[in-house]
Design a protein around this motif. Structure first.
Motif, mmCIF file in Angstrom:
data_model
loop_
_atom_site.group_PDB
_atom_site.id
_atom_site.type_symbol
_atom_site.label_atom_id
_atom_site.label_comp_id
_atom_site.label_asym_id
_atom_site.label_seq_id
_atom_site.Cartn_x
_atom_site.Cartn_y
_atom_site.Cartn_z
ATOM 1 N N THR A 39 0.541 19.581 -14.376
ATOM 2 C CA THR A 39 1.487 19.895 -13.292
ATOM 3 C C THR A 39 2.611 18.877 -13.116
ATOM 4 O O THR A 39 3.581 19.154 -12.430
ATOM 5 N N ALA A 40 2.457 17.680 -13.721
ATOM 6 C CA ALA A 40 3.433 16.611 -13.448
ATOM 7 C C ALA A 40 4.265 16.278 -14.681
ATOM 8 O O ALA A 40 3.819 16.466 -15.822
ATOM 9 N N THR A 41 5.463 15.785 -14.431
ATOM 10 C CA THR A 41 6.291 15.295 -15.530
ATOM 11 C C THR A 41 7.081 14.078 -15.047
ATOM 12 O O THR A 41 7.056 13.743 -13.863
ATOM 13 N N ALA B 184 9.007 4.163 -6.109
ATOM 14 C CA ALA B 184 8.441 4.481 -4.790
ATOM 15 C C ALA B 184 9.292 3.774 -3.750
ATOM 16 O O ALA B 184 9.451 2.554 -3.805
ATOM 17 N N HIS B 185 9.858 4.542 -2.838
ATOM 18 C CA HIS B 185 10.712 3.910 -1.833
ATOM 19 C C HIS B 185 10.773 4.797 -0.597
ATOM 20 O O HIS B 185 10.446 5.986 -0.664
ATOM 21 N N SER B 186 11.225 4.226 0.508
ATOM 22 C CA SER B 186 11.394 4.999 1.738
ATOM 23 C C SER B 186 12.716 4.612 2.394
ATOM 24 O O SER B 186 13.105 3.444 2.371
ATOM 25 N N LYS C 55 7.459 21.641 -13.798
ATOM 26 C CA LYS C 55 6.509 20.588 -13.415
ATOM 27 C C LYS C 55 7.120 19.658 -12.372
ATOM 28 O O LYS C 55 8.340 19.495 -12.301
ATOM 29 N N LYS C 56 6.230 18.985 -11.613
ATOM 30 C CA LYS C 56 6.698 18.153 -10.487
ATOM 31 C C LYS C 56 7.072 16.761 -10.980
ATOM 32 O O LYS C 56 6.257 16.081 -11.604
ATOM 33 N N CYS C 57 8.304 16.351 -10.694
ATOM 34 C CA CYS C 57 8.716 14.998 -11.100
ATOM 35 C C CYS C 57 8.856 14.083 -9.891
ATOM 36 O O CYS C 57 8.979 12.873 -10.053
ATOM 37 N N ALA C 58 8.856 14.660 -8.682
ATOM 38 C CA ALA C 58 8.979 13.813 -7.489
ATOM 39 C C ALA C 58 8.437 14.557 -6.276
ATOM 40 O O ALA C 58 8.491 15.790 -6.226
ATOM 41 N N GLY C 59 7.916 13.797 -5.318
ATOM 42 C CA GLY C 59 7.433 14.378 -4.062
ATOM 43 C C GLY C 59 7.978 13.575 -2.898
ATOM 44 O O GLY C 59 8.304 12.389 -3.045
ATOM 45 N N ILE C 60 8.081 14.244 -1.763
ATOM 46 C CA ILE C 60 8.691 13.605 -0.583
ATOM 47 C C ILE C 60 7.730 13.686 0.596
ATOM 48 O O ILE C 60 7.147 14.740 0.858
ATOM 49 N N SER D 293 2.858 9.847 -20.084
ATOM 50 C CA SER D 293 1.908 10.965 -20.012
ATOM 51 C C SER D 293 1.187 10.902 -18.671
ATOM 52 O O SER D 293 1.303 9.908 -17.946
ATOM 53 N N PHE D 294 0.439 11.959 -18.366
ATOM 54 C CA PHE D 294 -0.353 12.004 -17.127
ATOM 55 C C PHE D 294 -1.786 12.382 -17.469
ATOM 56 O O PHE D 294 -2.025 13.109 -18.425
ATOM 57 N N GLU D 295 -2.703 11.901 -16.645
ATOM 58 C CA GLU D 295 -4.123 12.149 -16.903
ATOM 59 C C GLU D 295 -4.640 13.278 -16.013
ATOM 60 O O GLU D 295 -4.058 13.569 -14.975
ATOM 61 N N HIS E 247 5.207 -1.934 -7.100
ATOM 62 C CA HIS E 247 3.935 -1.221 -7.283
ATOM 63 C C HIS E 247 3.465 -0.716 -5.929
ATOM 64 O O HIS E 247 3.414 -1.490 -4.980
ATOM 65 N N GLN E 248 3.104 0.537 -5.875
ATOM 66 C CA GLN E 248 2.543 1.078 -4.632
ATOM 67 C C GLN E 248 1.067 1.382 -4.890
ATOM 68 O O GLN E 248 0.739 2.129 -5.803
ATOM 69 N N SER E 249 0.198 0.785 -4.063
ATOM 70 C CA SER E 249 -1.235 0.893 -4.381
ATOM 71 C C SER E 249 -1.941 2.053 -3.676
ATOM 72 O O SER E 249 -2.961 2.535 -4.139
ATOM 73 N N GLN E 250 -1.401 2.513 -2.517
ATOM 74 C CA GLN E 250 -2.068 3.629 -1.805
ATOM 75 C C GLN E 250 -1.029 4.640 -1.338
ATOM 76 O O GLN E 250 -0.907 4.916 -0.139
ATOM 77 N N GLY E 251 -0.253 5.158 -2.307
ATOM 78 C CA GLY E 251 0.802 6.104 -1.967
ATOM 79 C C GLY E 251 0.224 7.335 -1.283
ATOM 80 O O GLY E 251 -0.817 7.845 -1.684
ATOM 81 N N ARG E 252 0.910 7.792 -0.244
ATOM 82 C CA ARG E 252 0.407 8.932 0.528
ATOM 83 C C ARG E 252 1.223 10.176 0.261
ATOM 84 O O ARG E 252 2.450 10.113 0.133
ATOM 85 N N GLY E 253 0.535 11.327 0.162
ATOM 86 C CA GLY E 253 1.204 12.617 0.097
ATOM 87 C C GLY E 253 1.107 13.272 1.462
ATOM 88 O O GLY E 253 0.788 12.616 2.454
ATOM 89 N N ARG E 254 1.387 14.568 1.544
ATOM 90 C CA ARG E 254 1.275 15.260 2.822
ATOM 91 C C ARG E 254 -0.186 15.624 3.077
ATOM 92 O O ARG E 254 -0.998 15.642 2.160
ATOM 93 N N LEU E 255 -0.490 15.941 4.328
ATOM 94 C CA LEU E 255 -1.794 16.481 4.718
ATOM 95 C C LEU E 255 -2.959 15.642 4.183
ATOM 96 O O LEU E 255 -3.952 16.173 3.697
ATOM 97 N N PRO F 272 0.836 -1.208 0.000
ATOM 98 C CA PRO F 272 0.000 0.000 0.000
ATOM 99 C C PRO F 272 0.871 1.258 0.000
ATOM 100 O O PRO F 272 0.698 2.147 -0.824
ATOM 101 N N SER F 273 1.861 1.329 0.933
ATOM 102 C CA SER F 273 2.707 2.526 1.032
ATOM 103 C C SER F 273 4.061 2.112 1.614
ATOM 104 O O SER F 273 4.103 1.480 2.675
ATOM 105 N N THR F 274 5.142 2.490 0.950
ATOM 106 C CA THR F 274 6.471 2.121 1.481
ATOM 107 C C THR F 274 6.738 2.842 2.800
ATOM 108 O O THR F 274 7.458 2.329 3.652
ATOM 109 N N ASN F 275 6.163 4.046 2.979
ATOM 110 C CA ASN F 275 6.359 4.738 4.261
ATOM 111 C C ASN F 275 5.736 3.944 5.407
ATOM 112 O O ASN F 275 6.327 3.808 6.477
#
Ligand code: BT5
Length: 328
Positions: free
Chosen positions: A223-225, A132-134, A184-189, A215-217, A111-119, A87-90
């Motif tokens: 915003t992403a690349t 996807a890694h931690s 454009k954003k290529c990675a998030g932490i 490509s992105f949908e 494969h990460q199925s429920q990757g989490r961002g901030r907030l 679900p999430s490497t974190n």
């Protein structure tokens, strides 16, 4: 299991007998272990008399392959967990950290199925297009400087991406946690801290890098690349090689941060910042305002001059930079 894998990685073919002798195991026990590795995703063939053969997969993030490529002393050298899908490497690494995993441990997946961002936001990217890694850090830093871990990882990953792409692209950091190529954003932490009042127990730093998307949908198309889009690569890029570069860069950056403090680290971060000296919109849980980003302080907070001329310290929240990722 590690020993058997190391033997398979080190030899194109290795006979069952050699494995039995080296590991002092029966043939049946070796066969059981081989089956277990196969169940974990390793492609192992039994080639008659020549013995067992591990397929040299192009881009799987299996620990034995990752370790084989590493030139680090601690990053990636401790525990590595891997599962084809998590679900999430974190989340996976936080559990390992609570069970005592050492500094430098990693959680990996294909494969990460429920990757989490901030907030509470989500991080998109199914399948092997995403790295996807931690990474687990138990840094020698005072607790108030824990946020610097995010900035250090951002700096290291930016450098790693540039090396990986043969310096054909340049990567900027939008405070605190976005890596940006051509606006454009290529990675998030996502960093998650465990600490008490006066010491850090651990920081789990998870990074999602868009490596092989073509490509992105939806909203992300604006915003992403990905590295593949930016380098115009015909073939898919190897996530494992990027990970290896990142871990090397991470060791260097953490060494500078822990030994030279902000004096050594700040210039590395500042030269990549796409936020400093820019007009920004700050959105926190309490309010929203506009100002000019001035500098980073010793705790990693962003100092922003508001329109009334007051210097305000931003430690958490979202900071949009005019001209980037759709903010104009
Ligand atoms: C982040 O949050 O950017 C942190 C992302 C961290 C993901 C890694 S993957 C490994 C580890 N395990 C996890 O579960 N997480 C970490 P934030 O600043 O809140 O940005 C989230 C926003 O970025 C979303 O609301 C989208 O607008 C956008 N976004 C989502 N997926 C994206 C993608 N693949 N590429 C670019 N932007 C994306």
């Amino acid at each position: 299991m590690e020993d058997l894998l190391s033997m398979l990685v080190a030899n194109e073919f290795i006979s069952g007998e050699t494995i039995c002798q080296s590991l002092s195991m029966t043939r049946a026990a070796v066969w059981k272990r081989i089956e277990k590795l196969r169940a974990e995703g390793y492609q192992i063939q039994a080639a008659g008399k020549r013995g067992y053969h591990l397929e040299p997969e192009h881009d799987v993030l299996l620990p034995a392959y990752v370790k084989k490529d590493l030139d680090t002393t601690w990053a990636g050298q401790a525990d590595i967990s891997y599962a084809p899908i998590v679900p999430s490497t974190n989340t996976a690494l936080k559990q390992m950290a609570n069970e005592g995993a050492p500094h430098g441990s990693l959680a990996l997946c294909d494969h990460q199925s429920q990757g989490r961002g901030r907030l509470g936001r989500s991080w998109e990217g199914a399948g092997s297009a995403l790295l996807a890694h931690s990474l687990l850090l138990r840094p020698s830093l005072p607790v108030e400087q824990a946020p610097l871990c995010t900035l250090a990882c951002a700096t290291a990953m930016a450098e790693a991406i540039e090396i990986f792409c043969d310096d054909t692209i340049s990567v900027g950091i939008k405070w605190p946690n976005d890596l940006i190529i051509n606006g454009k954003k290529c990675a998030g932490i996502l960093s998650e801290l465990s600490a008490d009042m006066d010491q850090i127990h651990h920081v789990v730093v998870g990074i999602g890098v868009n490596v092989n998307q073509n490509s992105f949908e939806g909203a992300l198309s604006q915003t992403a690349t990905s590295l593949r889009i930016e380098t115009k690569a015909k073939d898919s890029l190897c996530r494992r090689t990027l990970l290896t570069h990142y871990l090397s860069c991470m060791e260097k950056v953490m060494h500078i941060l822990e030994n030279q403090g902000m004096e050594g680290f700040a210039p590395l971060y500042q030269k990549r910042s796409v936020t400093l000296k820019q007009s920004v919109r700050v959105v926190t849980s309490q309010d929203e305002w506009i100002g000019t980003a001035q500098s980073i302080d010793d705790t990693g907070a962003l100092l922003v001059m508001d329109q009334q001329g007051t210097l305000r310290r931003v430690l958490a929240g979202d900071v949009s930079v005019r001209g980037l990722m759709g903010y104009c």
